[in-house]
Design a protein around this motif. Structure first.
Motif, PDB file in Angstrom:
ATOM      1  N   ALA A 181      25.743  25.348  30.957  1.00 20.37           N
ATOM      2  CA  ALA A 181      25.171  24.150  30.364  1.00 20.37           C
ATOM      3  C   ALA A 181      26.144  24.049  29.258  1.00 20.37           C
ATOM      4  N   GLU A 182      25.334  23.949  28.935  1.00 18.56           N
ATOM      5  CA  GLU A 182      25.753  23.413  26.925  1.00 18.56           C
ATOM      6  C   GLU A 182      27.435  23.766  26.650  1.00 18.56           C
ATOM      7  N   VAL A 200      20.654  19.448  25.207  1.00 13.78           N
ATOM      8  CA  VAL A 200      20.506  20.773  26.753  1.00 13.78           C
ATOM      9  C   VAL A 200      19.818  20.578  27.584  1.00 13.78           C
ATOM     10  N   THR A 241      20.608  16.231  30.721  1.00 12.13           N
ATOM     11  CA  THR A 241      19.613  17.608  31.499  1.00 12.13           C
ATOM     12  C   THR A 241      20.526  17.564  32.926  1.00 12.13           C
ATOM     13  N   ILE A 242      20.696  18.888  33.253  1.00 13.43           N
ATOM     14  CA  ILE A 242      21.240  19.747  34.257  1.00 13.43           C
ATOM     15  C   ILE A 242      20.679  20.962  34.786  1.00 13.43           C
ATOM     16  N   GLN A 295      21.743  28.098  31.271  1.00 13.84           N
ATOM     17  CA  GLN A 295      21.278  27.194  30.172  1.00 13.84           C
ATOM     18  C   GLN A 295      23.008  27.287  29.097  1.00 13.84           C
ATOM     19  N   THR A 347      17.744  22.559  31.699  1.00 17.93           N
ATOM     20  CA  THR A 347      18.437  22.716  32.569  1.00 17.93           C
ATOM     21  C   THR A 347      17.490  22.447  33.691  1.00 17.93           C
ATOM     22  N   ILE A 398      21.192  24.936  36.429  1.00 14.53           N
ATOM     23  CA  ILE A 398      22.405  26.213  36.033  1.00 14.53           C
ATOM     24  C   ILE A 398      21.896  26.883  35.232  1.00 14.53           C
ATOM     25  N   VAL A 449      27.025  19.618  38.848  1.00 17.17           N
ATOM     26  CA  VAL A 449      25.802  19.175  37.883  1.00 17.17           C
ATOM     27  C   VAL A 449      24.852  17.942  38.675  1.00 17.17           C
ATOM     28  N   SER A 463      21.873  15.716  37.401  1.00 15.41           N
ATOM     29  CA  SER A 463      22.119  15.646  36.004  1.00 15.41           C
ATOM     30  C   SER A 463      21.846  14.023  35.645  1.00 15.41           C
TER      31      SER A 463
END
Length: 142
Positions: A112-113, A139, A103-104, A109, A141, A107, A76, A79
């Motif tokens: 990330a979630e 979220v 925001t990551i 989606q 990405t 990665i 991450v 992020s």
């Protein structure tokens, strides 16, 4: 419930609350407070409780995100957490609402979630506010 205190922050506010002065016992935070125009103030040079809460929540949530990512062996790096804390009127009085835009980059989606939801379960701010105020998560990405 067993509770092992790891750290206690101490702060003092003087003056007229939102138009006062706040400082921590260790001297690391020393701020003037002012009332935003949206609340009838003059948008003076100081900060306000909502801004301080927004920074605290974002920092805590980011720490939780990094912790769950380490455990999941997910990257991450880069992020960011952008927090929005709103104060509004309801039938019960004044209430808070929080939006956390996470925001990551780089990665998937879905992953990330998953990480953000795990961070939301772990974060002490999220746990303290759960069921008390609305917290919206978004979220991205990229």
């Amino acid at each position: 419930m067993a509770y092992d205190v790891m750290y206690t922050a101490q702060a003092t506010v003087t003056g007229e609350g939102r138009k006062g002065h706040g400082s921590t016992g260790d001297g690391r935070l020393d701020v003037d407070l002012s009332v935003p125009k949206g609340m009838g103030g003059d948008d003076g040079p100081g900060t306000n409780p909502e801004q301080l809460f927004a920074v605290g929540y974002a920092a805590c949530f980011h720490g939780a995100l990094k912790a769950v990512a380490r455990k999941a062996k997910a990257d991450v790096d880069g992020s960011t957490i952008e927090s929005h804390v709103s104060l509004g009127k309801s039938d019960e009085g004044l209430d808070l609402e929080v939006e956390l835009d996470v925001t990551i980059p780089g990665i998937d989606q879905a992953k990330a979630e998953e990480l953000v939801e795990a961070a939301h379960q772990m974060c002490p701010y999220s746990r303290a506010t759960r069921g008390n105020i609305e917290v919206k998560l978004s979220v991205k990405t990229s």
